[in-house]
Design a protein around this motif. Structure first.
Motif, PDB file in Angstrom:
ATOM      1  N   GLN A 203     -51.394   2.565 -75.360  1.00 14.88           N
ATOM      2  CA  GLN A 203     -51.294   1.758 -74.155  1.00 14.88           C
ATOM      3  C   GLN A 203     -50.182   0.719 -74.276  1.00 14.88           C
ATOM      4  O   GLN A 203     -49.554   0.341 -73.290  1.00 14.88           O
ATOM      5  CB  GLN A 203     -52.621   1.067 -73.858  1.00 14.88           C
ATOM      6  CG  GLN A 203     -52.616   0.223 -72.580  1.00 14.88           C
ATOM      7  CD  GLN A 203     -52.288   1.017 -71.329  1.00 14.88           C
ATOM      8  OE1 GLN A 203     -52.757   2.145 -71.182  1.00 14.88           O
ATOM      9  NE2 GLN A 203     -51.485   0.460 -70.443  1.00 14.88           N
ATOM     10  N   PHE A 204     -49.904   0.259 -75.509  1.00 12.56           N
ATOM     11  CA  PHE A 204     -48.834  -0.719 -75.692  1.00 12.56           C
ATOM     12  C   PHE A 204     -47.482  -0.153 -75.291  1.00 12.56           C
ATOM     13  O   PHE A 204     -46.576  -0.895 -74.916  1.00 12.56           O
ATOM     14  CB  PHE A 204     -48.806  -1.231 -77.137  1.00 12.56           C
ATOM     15  CG  PHE A 204     -48.261  -0.244 -78.153  1.00 12.56           C
ATOM     16  CD1 PHE A 204     -46.995  -0.411 -78.685  1.00 12.56           C
ATOM     17  CD2 PHE A 204     -49.022   0.829 -78.586  1.00 12.56           C
ATOM     18  CE1 PHE A 204     -46.496   0.473 -79.635  1.00 12.56           C
ATOM     19  CE2 PHE A 204     -48.540   1.709 -79.534  1.00 12.56           C
ATOM     20  CZ  PHE A 204     -47.267   1.541 -80.058  1.00 12.56           C
ATOM     21  N   ILE A 205     -47.347   1.172 -75.341  1.00  9.63           N
ATOM     22  CA  ILE A 205     -46.111   1.798 -74.861  1.00  9.63           C
ATOM     23  C   ILE A 205     -45.974   1.561 -73.359  1.00  9.63           C
ATOM     24  O   ILE A 205     -44.906   1.197 -72.851  1.00  9.63           O
ATOM     25  CB  ILE A 205     -46.115   3.308 -75.172  1.00  9.63           C
ATOM     26  CG1 ILE A 205     -46.092   3.554 -76.678  1.00  9.63           C
ATOM     27  CG2 ILE A 205     -44.933   3.998 -74.502  1.00  9.63           C
ATOM     28  CD1 ILE A 205     -44.814   3.139 -77.360  1.00  9.63           C
ATOM     29  N   ALA A 206     -47.076   1.776 -72.636  1.00 10.18           N
ATOM     30  CA  ALA A 206     -47.041   1.545 -71.186  1.00 10.18           C
ATOM     31  C   ALA A 206     -46.742   0.094 -70.865  1.00 10.18           C
ATOM     32  O   ALA A 206     -46.065  -0.217 -69.875  1.00 10.18           O
ATOM     33  CB  ALA A 206     -48.378   1.949 -70.567  1.00 10.18           C
ATOM     34  N   ASP A 207     -47.242  -0.814 -71.694  1.00  9.86           N
ATOM     35  CA  ASP A 207     -47.069  -2.233 -71.428  1.00  9.86           C
ATOM     36  C   ASP A 207     -45.635  -2.696 -71.659  1.00  9.86           C
ATOM     37  O   ASP A 207     -45.130  -3.559 -70.929  1.00  9.86           O
ATOM     38  CB  ASP A 207     -48.011  -3.062 -72.312  1.00  9.86           C
ATOM     39  CG  ASP A 207     -49.475  -2.794 -71.990  1.00  9.86           C
ATOM     40  OD1 ASP A 207     -49.754  -2.351 -70.859  1.00  9.86           O
ATOM     41  OD2 ASP A 207     -50.320  -3.023 -72.867  1.00  9.86           O
ATOM     42  N   LEU A 208     -44.968  -2.142 -72.671  1.00  8.46           N
ATOM     43  CA  LEU A 208     -43.687  -2.704 -73.106  1.00  8.46           C
ATOM     44  C   LEU A 208     -42.488  -1.769 -72.963  1.00  8.46           C
ATOM     45  O   LEU A 208     -41.357  -2.240 -72.942  1.00  8.46           O
ATOM     46  CB  LEU A 208     -43.792  -3.152 -74.577  1.00  8.46           C
ATOM     47  CG  LEU A 208     -44.833  -4.241 -74.882  1.00  8.46           C
ATOM     48  CD1 LEU A 208     -44.856  -4.530 -76.379  1.00  8.46           C
ATOM     49  CD2 LEU A 208     -44.532  -5.517 -74.110  1.00  8.46           C
TER      50      LEU A 208
END
Length: 337
Positions: A203-208
């Motif tokens: 999910q951190f990929i989607a965030d950043l």
């Protein structure tokens, strides 16, 4: 020495942990973290215990066991429907063509686009064979056992299946692709990001991650040259996937740039060719070499053996029957080795 593929159990944890420490990084489905592996084994146990016949988000973990010593010497996994708990991101390599009338010039630029095209596919992954056992076709047994499992539980899997191959990792355990693309935005090394992804999801990929396309020409040479290339240890696996009908369709991993292979599930050779037959004879002189499988879910077993097929019946060799735990009248699935 005899080996059999069977469902994982909770007491396989230490075996898996010791193998995970040998992967060298970039192996998201087999992290060197006891808690994460214990969670994966618990998830797998729940999937094997589910007697339903519908497609839901599940993970099955299989292991390769030496039947003489009881030691676990390899593992592989099947994910039934990716991208359900969090988005399943890939980069898709596309070409943008532009033309200038004033200059009378056509320019073609390769671009990496962040996509979720493969969401909902099944996935075969997590294959690792202990370095001391990389002979005798055991890697092939691990790989193809997954297709027999799919054929035997077809309703539990999607219409398309993918396989992600690990990309190029340098001598320091870093990824030229990560350093040239995503690493610039995340402030963490490839090893840190890969470990975080294995434990917490992406999910951190989607965030950043920037959502704009990345022009390949703007990457440094090290990053550009590894796009879509498998790790040297994965070249044989890529050839095996191609023989099964998988193809590289320009999807690459967002972390290391390794190739994602794609196939229609029903077109995978070992899925299409797998057939159930009634065991008629246990015969030490049975004919051609084959992969043999029996059981369902927690009783699933797969091994190498010999078979002779006559109509709806099959004869298999003694060693194969012993490894599968089958006798006359039982159902045996098989494909040519």
């Amino acid at each position: 020495m005899s080996f059999v593929i069977r469902p994982s159990r909770e007491d396989d944890l230490e075996h898996l942990y010791e193998m995970a420490k040998l992967t060298g990084g970039g192996f998201t489905n087999l992290p060197a973290d006891r808690d994460a592996l214990a969670g994966k084994l618990a998830t797998s146990a729940k999937a094997f215990a589910n007697k339903g016949d519908e497609l839901v988000d599940e993970t099955f973990v299989l292991v390769l066991e030496n039947t003489e010593t009881g030691a676990v010497r390899g593992t592989c996994q099947l994910m039934t429907q990716v991208g359900q708990r969090w988005p399943f991101y890939s980069y898709r390599l596309n070409t943008l063509t532009q033309y200038s009338k004033e200059l009378d010039r056509t320019v073609r630029a390769e671009m990496l686009n962040l996509v979720t095209d493969l969401e909902g596919c099944s996935e075969v992954g997590g294959l690792f064979l202990h370095p001391n056992e990389r002979a005798g076709g055991l890697g092939l047994l691990l790989a193809r056992s997954r297709y027999l499992f799919i054929a035997m539980h077809r309703a539990r899997f999607a219409e398309r299946v993918i396989a992600e191959l690990r990309g190029i990792i340098d001598d320091r355990g870093g990824s030229p692709f990560w350093d040239g693309v995503a690493g610039r935005f995340f402030g963490m090394s490839f090893q840190e990001a890969d470990y975080f992804n294995a434990i917490n999801g992406n999910q951190f990929i989607a965030d950043l991650m920037p959502k704009h396309p990345v022009y390949v020409a703007m990457l440094d040479d090290d990053a550009r040259e590894v796009i879509g290339l498998p790790h040297p240890t994965g070249r044989a696996a890529m050839r095996m996937l191609e023989k099964e009908g998988f193809r590289f369709e320009n999807y690459v991993d967002i972390f290391d740039g390794g190739p994602t292979m794609l196939a229609r599930t029903d077109d995978v050779v070992s899925v299409a060719d797998a057939e159930p037959r009634t065991l008629d004879t246990v015969d030490g002189e049975a004919g051609e070499r084959a992969l043999l499988a029996s059981g369902t879910l927690t009783d699933f077993r797969c091994c190498y053996g010999r078979r002779t097929v006559e109509g709806e019946e099959i004869a298999i060799d003694d060693a194969g029957a012993q490894a599968l735990g089958v006798g006359k009248g039982d159902t045996v699935w098989s494909v040519t080795r």
